[in-house]
Write a protein that holds these residues in place. Structure first.
Motif, PDB file in Angstrom:
ATOM      1  N   VAL A  33     -15.705  59.141 -25.783  1.00 34.37           N
ATOM      2  CA  VAL A  33     -16.074  57.972 -26.404  1.00 34.37           C
ATOM      3  C   VAL A  33     -17.263  57.201 -26.682  1.00 34.37           C
ATOM      4  O   VAL A  33     -17.610  56.648 -27.543  1.00 34.37           O
ATOM      5  CB  VAL A  33     -15.262  56.987 -25.228  1.00 34.37           C
ATOM      6  CG1 VAL A  33     -15.264  55.319 -25.688  1.00 34.37           C
ATOM      7  CG2 VAL A  33     -13.861  57.344 -25.011  1.00 34.37           C
ATOM      8  N   ARG A  34     -18.389  57.435 -25.847  1.00 35.29           N
ATOM      9  CA  ARG A  34     -19.535  57.014 -25.836  1.00 35.29           C
ATOM     10  C   ARG A  34     -20.290  57.511 -27.186  1.00 35.29           C
ATOM     11  O   ARG A  34     -21.052  56.902 -27.600  1.00 35.29           O
ATOM     12  CB  ARG A  34     -20.493  57.427 -24.860  1.00 35.29           C
ATOM     13  CG  ARG A  34     -20.121  56.467 -23.532  1.00 35.29           C
ATOM     14  CD  ARG A  34     -21.302  56.904 -22.425  1.00 35.29           C
ATOM     15  NE  ARG A  34     -20.672  56.225 -21.076  1.00 35.29           N
ATOM     16  CZ  ARG A  34     -21.239  56.394 -19.913  1.00 35.29           C
ATOM     17  NH1 ARG A  34     -21.987  57.753 -19.736  1.00 35.29           N
ATOM     18  NH2 ARG A  34     -20.807  55.818 -19.136  1.00 35.29           N
ATOM     19  N   GLN A  37     -19.733  55.288 -29.932  1.00 37.12           N
ATOM     20  CA  GLN A  37     -20.450  54.046 -29.961  1.00 37.12           C
ATOM     21  C   GLN A  37     -21.641  53.980 -30.416  1.00 37.12           C
ATOM     22  O   GLN A  37     -22.421  52.897 -30.428  1.00 37.12           O
ATOM     23  CB  GLN A  37     -20.296  53.455 -28.451  1.00 37.12           C
ATOM     24  CG  GLN A  37     -18.861  53.285 -27.531  1.00 37.12           C
ATOM     25  CD  GLN A  37     -18.834  53.010 -26.371  1.00 37.12           C
ATOM     26  OE1 GLN A  37     -19.938  53.342 -25.589  1.00 37.12           O
ATOM     27  NE2 GLN A  37     -17.718  52.509 -25.949  1.00 37.12           N
ATOM     28  N   ILE A  39     -24.021  53.718 -33.322  1.00 42.19           N
ATOM     29  CA  ILE A  39     -23.801  53.084 -34.496  1.00 42.19           C
ATOM     30  C   ILE A  39     -25.066  53.367 -35.751  1.00 42.19           C
ATOM     31  O   ILE A  39     -24.637  53.763 -36.631  1.00 42.19           O
ATOM     32  CB  ILE A  39     -23.547  51.658 -34.692  1.00 42.19           C
ATOM     33  CG1 ILE A  39     -22.670  51.082 -33.789  1.00 42.19           C
ATOM     34  CG2 ILE A  39     -23.662  50.828 -36.051  1.00 42.19           C
ATOM     35  CD1 ILE A  39     -22.449  49.801 -33.335  1.00 42.19           C
ATOM     36  N   ASP A  75      -6.966  50.878 -27.013  1.00 46.78           N
ATOM     37  CA  ASP A  75      -8.062  50.450 -28.007  1.00 46.78           C
ATOM     38  C   ASP A  75      -8.003  50.829 -29.400  1.00 46.78           C
ATOM     39  O   ASP A  75      -7.839  52.074 -29.562  1.00 46.78           O
ATOM     40  CB  ASP A  75      -9.401  50.804 -27.328  1.00 46.78           C
ATOM     41  CG  ASP A  75     -10.654  50.509 -28.076  1.00 46.78           C
ATOM     42  OD1 ASP A  75     -10.602  50.308 -29.309  1.00 46.78           O
ATOM     43  OD2 ASP A  75     -11.554  49.955 -27.193  1.00 46.78           O
ATOM     44  N   ARG A  77      -9.881  51.006 -32.171  1.00 47.71           N
ATOM     45  CA  ARG A  77     -11.027  51.593 -32.584  1.00 47.71           C
ATOM     46  C   ARG A  77     -11.012  53.021 -32.154  1.00 47.71           C
ATOM     47  O   ARG A  77     -11.372  54.105 -33.093  1.00 47.71           O
ATOM     48  CB  ARG A  77     -12.382  50.776 -32.518  1.00 47.71           C
ATOM     49  CG  ARG A  77     -13.420  51.622 -33.105  1.00 47.71           C
ATOM     50  CD  ARG A  77     -14.793  50.788 -32.892  1.00 47.71           C
ATOM     51  NE  ARG A  77     -15.195  50.545 -31.512  1.00 47.71           N
ATOM     52  CZ  ARG A  77     -15.637  51.705 -30.913  1.00 47.71           C
ATOM     53  NH1 ARG A  77     -15.997  52.972 -31.631  1.00 47.71           N
ATOM     54  NH2 ARG A  77     -16.021  51.697 -29.660  1.00 47.71           N
ATOM     55  N   ILE A  78     -10.963  53.021 -30.787  1.00 49.16           N
ATOM     56  CA  ILE A  78     -10.937  54.404 -30.075  1.00 49.16           C
ATOM     57  C   ILE A  78      -9.862  55.413 -30.305  1.00 49.16           C
ATOM     58  O   ILE A  78      -9.919  56.546 -30.917  1.00 49.16           O
ATOM     59  CB  ILE A  78     -11.180  54.374 -28.456  1.00 49.16           C
ATOM     60  CG1 ILE A  78     -12.638  53.587 -28.128  1.00 49.16           C
ATOM     61  CG2 ILE A  78     -11.041  55.904 -27.746  1.00 49.16           C
ATOM     62  CD1 ILE A  78     -12.695  53.343 -26.577  1.00 49.16           C
TER      63      ILE A  78
END
Length: 129
Positions: A33-34, A37, A39, A75, A77-78
């Motif tokens: 997941v990280r 994140q 970007i 979630d 997006r995930i």
């Protein structure tokens, strides 16, 4: 005798290092997941994702299972990113889930793309699309 002791010390160190390098499923999920994140640095994101993948060792089914579990999150997006990743790292075990998500407003495009990557162009994947 000296060679035997040296080899035992080396084996013990190797097993100790291997044991500390193994992560549990929750930690690997957090790493996956990280990695999504990040970007502003695509190479860092790619390296973080690769590290999460390498933490599963040679067990590609474990990695596919973890991504599949993350794809079922609330979630958007995930879940969307995980469905896209399933197209690359997933197995045919995840196809029923991807087929069921094909009509979802938020995840339909990612699910259909992953079905096409996993299944190829078949009558089932065309019907899904």
């Amino acid at each position: 005798m000296k060679v035997i002791i040296t080899s035992l010390v080396c084996l013990t160190a190797a097993f100790a290092f291997a044991e500390t390098n193994v992560l549990n499923d929750a930690k690997i999920k957090r790493l996956i997941v990280r990695s999504g994140q990040v970007i502003d640095n695509s190479s860092l994101a790619r390296e973080a994702f690769q590290y999460a993948r390498n933490c599963c060792g040679d067990d590609t089914n474990r990695f596919a299972r973890l991504v599949f579990e993350l794809a079922q999150t609330n979630d958007v997006r995930i879940a969307n990113r995980m469905m896209t990743i399933l197209g690359v790292y997933g197995t045919t075990n995840q196809l029923p889930f991807l087929h069921s998500m094909a009509t979802n407003v938020y995840h339909g495009a990612a699910a259909v793309g992953s079905v096409l990557r996993l299944e190829g162009v078949t009558s089932n994947s065309i019907a899904c699309a």
